[in-house]
Design an enzyme around this catalytic site. Structure first.
Site, PDB file in Angstrom:
ATOM      1  N   TRP A 173      32.719  30.297  32.100  1.00 21.48           N
ATOM      2  CA  TRP A 173      34.046  29.940  31.589  1.00 21.48           C
ATOM      3  C   TRP A 173      34.958  29.455  32.713  1.00 21.48           C
ATOM      4  CZ3 TRP A 173      38.787  33.070  31.996  1.00 21.48           C
ATOM      5  CH2 TRP A 173      38.655  34.182  32.834  1.00 21.48           C
ATOM      6  N   ASP A 174      34.495  29.627  33.948  1.00 21.86           N
ATOM      7  CA  ASP A 174      35.236  29.138  35.113  1.00 21.86           C
ATOM      8  C   ASP A 174      35.598  27.655  34.968  1.00 21.86           C
ATOM      9  OD1 ASP A 174      33.841  31.477  35.655  1.00 21.86           O
ATOM     10  OD2 ASP A 174      33.457  30.977  37.744  1.00 21.86           O
ATOM     11  N   GLU A 214      36.216  42.939  34.569  1.00 20.44           N
ATOM     12  CA  GLU A 214      34.885  43.482  34.319  1.00 20.44           C
ATOM     13  C   GLU A 214      34.715  44.898  34.849  1.00 20.44           C
ATOM     14  OE1 GLU A 214      32.486  39.213  34.260  1.00 20.44           O
ATOM     15  OE2 GLU A 214      32.663  40.349  36.145  1.00 20.44           O
ATOM     16  N   LYS A 262      39.588  44.185  38.567  1.00 20.10           N
ATOM     17  CA  LYS A 262      38.825  43.222  39.358  1.00 20.10           C
ATOM     18  C   LYS A 262      39.577  41.903  39.513  1.00 20.10           C
ATOM     19  CE  LYS A 262      34.333  40.853  39.459  1.00 20.10           C
ATOM     20  NZ  LYS A 262      33.111  40.538  38.688  1.00 20.10           N
ATOM     21  N   GLN A 263      40.170  41.433  38.434  1.00 15.85           N
ATOM     22  CA  GLN A 263      40.849  40.130  38.447  1.00 15.85           C
ATOM     23  C   GLN A 263      41.887  40.096  37.350  1.00 15.85           C
ATOM     24  OE1 GLN A 263      37.001  38.195  37.126  1.00 15.85           O
ATOM     25  NE2 GLN A 263      38.432  36.775  36.185  1.00 15.85           N
TER      26      GLN A 263
END
Length: 768
Positions: free
Chosen positions: A357-358, A488, A600-601
């Site tokens: 999906w990046d 994640e 994580k992000q």
């Protein structure tokens, strides 16, 4: 974080050879041209630690996935980007001693990636037994003009002796991947041919049957004069070589030129590959290395004209952004809509599949603003062509009636990710693909895409969301159970806010696309309605979901909750965690990570970034202030989103900190993981940090909006964007923004809320 590279505006420079840095350097100094790529392995033998890597775009192997019976719908294979024929190999023996930098002392070692002109250069002096010293200079590139050609100029100069040189120039297709199970090899030989003039080897992948033909020619020049030689030929399984001898003279330069053509059955009929490869090779030989190098520089010059970002006063930041832009332009050209952008590009084999999906979330904006619209359009067409596979992926999980679940990882549209919490639960990826369509249409104004391709994909994704939600009668709300959001470090949670919101937003956008098409092209709308069989009953259900979607929210804190149980965790800021625990993914057990509050992000903040106009500044500030302190940024995709939002909120120090982290993520090996490849897709986030963050660029109602500010560390910065029919060069200083229109198209812009017009071939300067 380890900083060992010299700061330079246009080059990446490593001075001194440290074997401990070598695999990281092999990633960073990689070269590519969209068709093929090559890690910065040495041409000569190297018996030290190394990850050999030569990659051909779109060539992969479906490694069988073995799982328990209970995982119905689990992917049948995990895609592997394949290490391909080693075409750079030159074995050098000088007076019987093999040149191997793992075994001989070297000094004055310099490795340089020239980003302005697109080539890799390396020089050093090696000390051989008996005190003999030899000066080496090696230069190579993969051509962006002749995409199937790689070329090497390898120079040898004895410093203090006369001696005998023995050279073996070879093609070695007997290679394997580092991540191969039990050292399995993925290539079988088809044929090989070696004459005293040229040599070639043709191999085929197991299962997928991609055929690769590599053909080489080696030339020798001594003291400026071409030397004729008749090599000894040799061959073995998947290997061909030319071996020849030459007398070295003290102080005189001997140059080995090696040209290689790499052609695949993706682009040509398999039966013609040998002929095509020879034709490409002969074309390269006719030009010669120096002419090809000039053409390479000119072609890169054209790329930089549209995509360069200039930062004055901060060499570290300047080097970082150009490195990221360079790698993006090496990885994807947009010429082939069968290809996409792998997370490691042509720099390593990690992450296997070519598409995450990046692409839609991070890479698309870069290509929208720096290239012809057809380039970004091809990224979307790639997904359209995989729609039927996405429907099949959903069917394997029990969805029906044309519901489409796009894969987390794919080569051909099939899911090929082998971790269940990603494969089954990280379904927010579907929303990013829908958002990519919106982003393309909004930026380019190309609404025709909706009727041609877009609505098909949007309907498929919307049908998935409509079936994936769970209606709770007692609450009269729709919920999303058992998901993994962008963070994640939480798995199998209920009601991840971002997933719920992007699902509902997709339904909203699909309905608006339908209305637009019905109003502007009723014939096409009717055609699609018949083809896709959507009904008023179905779309009414979508409206009900939109109106009744549940969004976890805490009234006291005034923040969207990452998921239902997030506040049950012990909330700790990263700054209060002993640094010995970082990075978490290398120091903690998975169980401990999942129970922690650490992120994580960007997750909630990912939604706020995407759907920015939906939220007021107070909402953005509260959510940023709550979530960023708990974010460890252990995904390469994280710093850029935080930098952009920090810019908008006026958090200048945080914005700059996050920019440097994303810009120099690989150059400084922030996460201690660059040795297996650069983080190519996140590199687009670096560009976003400058253009959307510091430049404040948005497109709203077909108008370009700029809200710039300049970091205190910079004197100025400038960037170029292609917008509609105009190419705009935008420069920002501490108190002025100037926009130079390099085309004839008059373009309106809004700067800090005031509307201006930039006339064709003119410059607008605004004080702010």
């Amino acid at each position: 974080m380890k900083q060992y590279l010299k700061f330079d505006e246009w080059s990446i420079i490593e001075e001194g050879f440290d074997p401990e840095n070598h695999e990281v350097s092999e990633s960073i100094f990689s070269i590519g041209n969209g068709h093929m790529g090559q890690r910065a392995n040495f041409e000569e033998d190297y018996t030290g630690k190394s990850l050999q890597g030569s990659y051909m775009a779109g060539v992969y192997y479906p490694d069988k996935t073995r799982v328990g019976w209970w995982k119905n719908g689990y992917p049948e294979y995990f895609a592997k980007v394949l290490n391909s024929t080693n075409w750079i190999g030159l074995k050098l023996e000088i007076d019987g001693e093999n040149l191997d930098l793992a075994k001989v002392p070297v000094r004055e070692f310099v490795r340089t990636l020239n980003m302005k002109e697109g080539f890799l250069e390396r020089s050093f002096i090696a000390s051989l037994p008996g005190g003999k010293e030899v000066q080496i200079n090696a230069k190579r590139f993969v051509s962006i003009v002749d995409k199937e050609i790689g070329a090497i100029r390898y120079s040898i100069t004895p410093v203090n002796f006369d001696g005998e040189l023995k050279v073996t120039s070879y093609l070695d297709a007997d290679v394997k991947n580092k991540d191969a199970n039990y050292d399995e090899k993925f290539w079988d030989e088809v044929t090989k041919e070696v004459t005293t003039n040229t040599a070639s080897v043709t191999v085929i992948t197991k299962k997928t049957e991609y055929v690769l033909c590599s053909t080489m020619k080696t030339e020798l020049v001594h003291d400026g004069l071409k030397v004729a030689f008749s090599p000894e030929v040799s061959e073995k399984e998947k290997y061909v070589a030319h071996t020849f001898a030459h007398s070295l003279v003290k102080g005189k330069e001997t140059v080995i030129y090696k040209f290689a053509a790499n052609v695949t059955s993706r682009d040509h009929e398999a039966s013609t590959l040998s002929t095509v490869a020879m034709d490409r090779l002969q074309g390269a030989l006719a030009k010669g290395f120096e002419k090809m190098l000039v053409e390479q520089a000119e072609a890169w010059g054209e790329k930089w004209k549209e995509s360069d970002i200039v930062i004055e006063g901060d060499v570290s930041a300047q080097q970082g952004i150009r490195f990221n832009i360079f790698q993006l332009n090496q990885t994807y050209t947009g010429e082939d809509d069968r290809l996409n952008i792998g997370p490691k590009g042509f720099t390593g084999e990690k992450y296997g599949g070519s598409t995450y999906w990046d692409t839609e979330a991070y890479c698309l904006p870069f290509y929208l603003s720096t290239a012809d619209p057809k380039i970004s359009r091809n990224l979307l067409v790639y997904r359209y062509k995989h729609l039927q596979k996405a429907i099949e992926n959903a069917e394997k999980l029990g969805f029906t009636d044309g519901a489409a679940l796009y894969p987390m990882v794919t080569m051909n549209g099939e899911e090929s990710h082998n971790e269940w919490e990603i494969t089954f639960e990280e379904i927010h990826r579907n929303g990013a693909i829908a958002y990519g369509i919106y982003n393309y249409v909004n930026y380019t104004g190309d609404k025709s895409y909706l009727g041609e391709y877009g609505l098909d994909v949007l309907v498929g994704i919307s049908r998935f969301w409509a079936q994936r939600v769970n209606y709770v009668p007692a609450k009269d709300q729709y919920m999303m159970l058992g998901v993994t959001g962008p963070n994640e470090y939480e798995n199998n949670v209920n009601n991840n806010w971002y997933t719920n919101r992007i699902a509902s937003w997709t339904l909203e956008y699909t309905l608006s696309a339908m209305d637009y098409l019905k109003d502007t092209d009723k014939a096409r709308y009717d055609e699609l309605q018949s083809k896709l069989t959507f009904t008023d009953e179905e779309t009414s259900k979508w409206v009900d979901i939109i109106e009744k979607m549940y969004y976890p929210y805490d009234e006291e804190l005034g923040v969207f909750l990452q998921q239902d149980g997030f506040l049950d965790k012990e909330l700790i800021a990263v700054k209060d965690l002993d640094s010995k625990h970082l990075p978490l993914n290398q120091k903690w057990s998975w169980d401990r990570i999942l129970r922690s509050c650490f992120i994580k992000q960007a997750d909630v903040l990912q939604g706020i970034y995407f759907l920015n106009d939906e939220f007021d500044m107070e909402t953005k500030k509260k959510n940023f202030d709550f979530y960023e302190p708990m974010t460890v940024h252990e995904s390469s995709l994280s710093p850029c989103v935080h930098s952009i939002l920090a810019c908008e909120l006026g958090y200048k120090d945080k914005a700059y900190e996050m920019y440097l982290r994303t810009a120099r993520l690989d150059l400084d090996n922030y996460n201690n993981d660059t040795e297996d490849g650069c983080h190519t897709t996140s590199m687009a986030g670096t560009w976003m940090s400058v253009v959307q963050g510091f430049g404040g660029l948005k497109v709203r109602n077909d108008q370009l909006i700029l809200n710039p500010f300049i970091p205190g560390e910079w004197n100025s910065f400038s960037f170029k964007v292609v917008f509609r029919d105009a190419l705009l060069n935008i420069k920002v200083t501490a108190d002025t923004i100037s926009i130079t229109n390099e085309t004839a198209a008059t373009t309106p812009v809004i700067i800090h809320g005031t509307k201006y017009t930039v006339n064709g071939n003119d410059t607008l300067s605004v004080q702010y």
